[in-house]
Design an enzyme around this catalytic site. Sequence first.
Site, PDB file in Angstrom:
ATOM      1  N   LYS A 126       0.816  -1.224   0.000  1.00 40.09           N
ATOM      2  CA  LYS A 126       0.000   0.000   0.000  1.00 40.09           C
ATOM      3  C   LYS A 126       0.848   1.271   0.000  1.00 40.09           C
ATOM      4  O   LYS A 126       0.540   2.236  -0.707  1.00 40.09           O
ATOM      5  CB  LYS A 126      -0.953  -0.009   1.201  1.00 40.09           C
ATOM      6  CG  LYS A 126      -2.008  -1.085   1.093  1.00 40.09           C
ATOM      7  CD  LYS A 126      -3.051  -0.973   2.171  1.00 40.09           C
ATOM      8  CE  LYS A 126      -3.888  -2.242   2.248  1.00 40.09           C
ATOM      9  NZ  LYS A 126      -4.540  -2.604   0.989  1.00 40.09           N
ATOM     10  N   ASN A 135       2.584   1.613  -3.458  1.00 41.36           N
ATOM     11  CA  ASN A 135       1.578   1.940  -4.486  1.00 41.36           C
ATOM     12  C   ASN A 135       1.170   3.409  -4.393  1.00 41.36           C
ATOM     13  O   ASN A 135       1.019   4.102  -5.406  1.00 41.36           O
ATOM     14  CB  ASN A 135       0.327   1.081  -4.314  1.00 41.36           C
ATOM     15  CG  ASN A 135       0.579  -0.407  -4.503  1.00 41.36           C
ATOM     16  OD1 ASN A 135       1.605  -0.794  -5.050  1.00 41.36           O
ATOM     17  ND2 ASN A 135      -0.348  -1.232  -4.037  1.00 41.36           N
ATOM     18  N   THR A 149     -14.612   6.218   0.398  1.00 41.99           N
ATOM     19  CA  THR A 149     -14.792   5.686  -0.953  1.00 41.99           C
ATOM     20  C   THR A 149     -15.788   4.530  -0.885  1.00 41.99           C
ATOM     21  O   THR A 149     -15.773   3.733   0.057  1.00 41.99           O
ATOM     22  CB  THR A 149     -13.452   5.219  -1.548  1.00 41.99           C
ATOM     23  OG1 THR A 149     -12.876   4.224  -0.699  1.00 41.99           O
ATOM     24  CG2 THR A 149     -12.478   6.374  -1.682  1.00 41.99           C
ATOM     25  N   ALA A 200      -5.265  -2.100  -5.545  1.00 39.27           N
ATOM     26  CA  ALA A 200      -4.587  -0.783  -5.551  1.00 39.27           C
ATOM     27  C   ALA A 200      -5.476   0.370  -6.009  1.00 39.27           C
ATOM     28  O   ALA A 200      -4.986   1.489  -6.163  1.00 39.27           O
ATOM     29  CB  ALA A 200      -3.292  -0.799  -6.366  1.00 39.27           C
ATOM     30  N   ALA A 201      -6.776   0.110  -6.171  1.00 43.65           N
ATOM     31  CA  ALA A 201      -7.671   1.232  -6.521  1.00 43.65           C
ATOM     32  C   ALA A 201      -7.669   2.273  -5.398  1.00 43.65           C
ATOM     33  O   ALA A 201      -7.571   3.484  -5.651  1.00 43.65           O
ATOM     34  CB  ALA A 201      -9.083   0.715  -6.766  1.00 43.65           C
ATOM     35  N   GLY A 202      -7.734   1.800  -4.155  1.00 42.31           N
ATOM     36  CA  GLY A 202      -7.713   2.720  -3.008  1.00 42.31           C
ATOM     37  C   GLY A 202      -6.375   3.445  -2.898  1.00 42.31           C
ATOM     38  O   GLY A 202      -6.329   4.625  -2.528  1.00 42.31           O
ATOM     39  N   ASP A 203      -5.298   2.752  -3.219  1.00 44.86           N
ATOM     40  CA  ASP A 203      -3.968   3.381  -3.160  1.00 44.86           C
ATOM     41  C   ASP A 203      -3.836   4.464  -4.238  1.00 44.86           C
ATOM     42  O   ASP A 203      -3.245   5.524  -4.005  1.00 44.86           O
ATOM     43  CB  ASP A 203      -2.875   2.330  -3.376  1.00 44.86           C
ATOM     44  CG  ASP A 203      -2.924   1.246  -2.307  1.00 44.86           C
ATOM     45  OD1 ASP A 203      -3.375   1.539  -1.184  1.00 44.86           O
ATOM     46  OD2 ASP A 203      -2.523   0.106  -2.619  1.00 44.86           O
TER      47      ASP A 203
HETATM   48  O1  RIB Z   1      -3.767  -2.102  -1.683  1.00 42.77           O
HETATM   49  C1  RIB Z   1      -3.234  -3.094  -2.510  1.00 42.77           C
HETATM   50  C2  RIB Z   1      -2.009  -3.678  -1.902  1.00 42.77           C
HETATM   51  O2  RIB Z   1      -2.367  -4.325  -0.710  1.00 42.77           O
HETATM   52  C3  RIB Z   1      -1.325  -4.728  -2.736  1.00 42.77           C
HETATM   53  O3  RIB Z   1      -0.393  -4.197  -3.647  1.00 42.77           O
HETATM   54  C4  RIB Z   1      -0.723  -5.648  -1.713  1.00 42.77           C
HETATM   55  O4  RIB Z   1       0.662  -5.573  -1.647  1.00 42.77           O
HETATM   56  C5  RIB Z   1      -1.362  -5.256  -0.386  1.00 42.77           C
HETATM   57  O5  RIB Z   1      -0.491  -4.597   0.417  1.00 42.77           O
END
Ligand code: RIB
Length: 321
Positions: A40, A43, A220, A249-252
């Site tokens: 997270k 990302n 979200t 990774a949408a939230g990231d």
């Molecule tokens: O938010 C997505 C991430 O959560 C992934 O890339 C994984 O590594 C976990 O940490």
Amino acid sequence: MGLITVIGSLNMDLVVRTPKMPQAGETLAGTDFHLIPGGKGANQSVAAARAGATTRMVGCIGADAFGPVLLDSLTAAGVDVSGVTSLDGITTGTATIVVDDCGENRIIIVAGANGMVSPDFIQDQWPAIRQSDLILLQHEIPLQTVHTIIAQAHADGIQVILNPAPVYAMSRNILSQVDTLILNEVEASALTGLKVTDPNTARIVASTLVDLGVHTVIITLGSNGAILHNTRYELFQPAFKVEVVDTTAAGDTFAGGYAASILSGKQPPEALLYASAASALAVTRLGAQTSIPDRTEVEAFIAAQTIKINRSPMFNTNGGD
Ligand code: RIB
């Protein structure tokens, strides 16, 4: 533009695609396997850098084969990795991710070196970290470290955005030192004990968190959009309609994009729009850092839309102006 420091996790994601999720005790044939840079924290640093922010990452990797791959991915995205330390005798963090044909995922993380991001480690790095204009945090490093950073940043007058994922209980004292909380409906429900099911319940829960001292709360809601609440704005951003491949990774992407936009001087309505559009694009692609769009792409995507953000300070679930 100022400096964003992301302090958090770096993981190698071991991604398996399968037509459906296996049941307990069931063996399924998957369709494909990928090693994709994730975590997270990492990302969010990529999302911020691709949105145009000067971004520095602070965290730990193991002295194994995965660590350098993760550093290369961040460097290629333009993230300064001088704050990432490689540690002997411990593995780099991993996430084993199963993605089904609907784009839903199940994730198991093993913290590895991420668990070594201790308050002492941060203290040693603080002279560099305190140069930041904004610190972006998540919950994939030890919770005590996150709380130490929030308190120190607050004392030093540095803006903090926290994405409390995975969610853990937080005291009122810590919450009141967070400038912006970005969380999904599940995390908002867990944090407050109040059920979030739609934009209206999200607005009520966000207002509860603002009453607890958080300056700005963004919840979200996946395909139901996102809401932003503070003393100046009550905003609803409808979701963009896209074909979902993988929600990882949408939230990231949202958190990094929002942070970069705010630091570039954008107001919350524009930052919310950018973050929502960036995360909509991210779900159309497989993987974490492989899916995060850059600013040019996001702006072109927004320009091609007919949905507009509600710029009024009044809450409006129709999304119209
Ligand atoms: O938010 C997505 C991430 O959560 C992934 O890339 C994984 O590594 C976990 O940490």
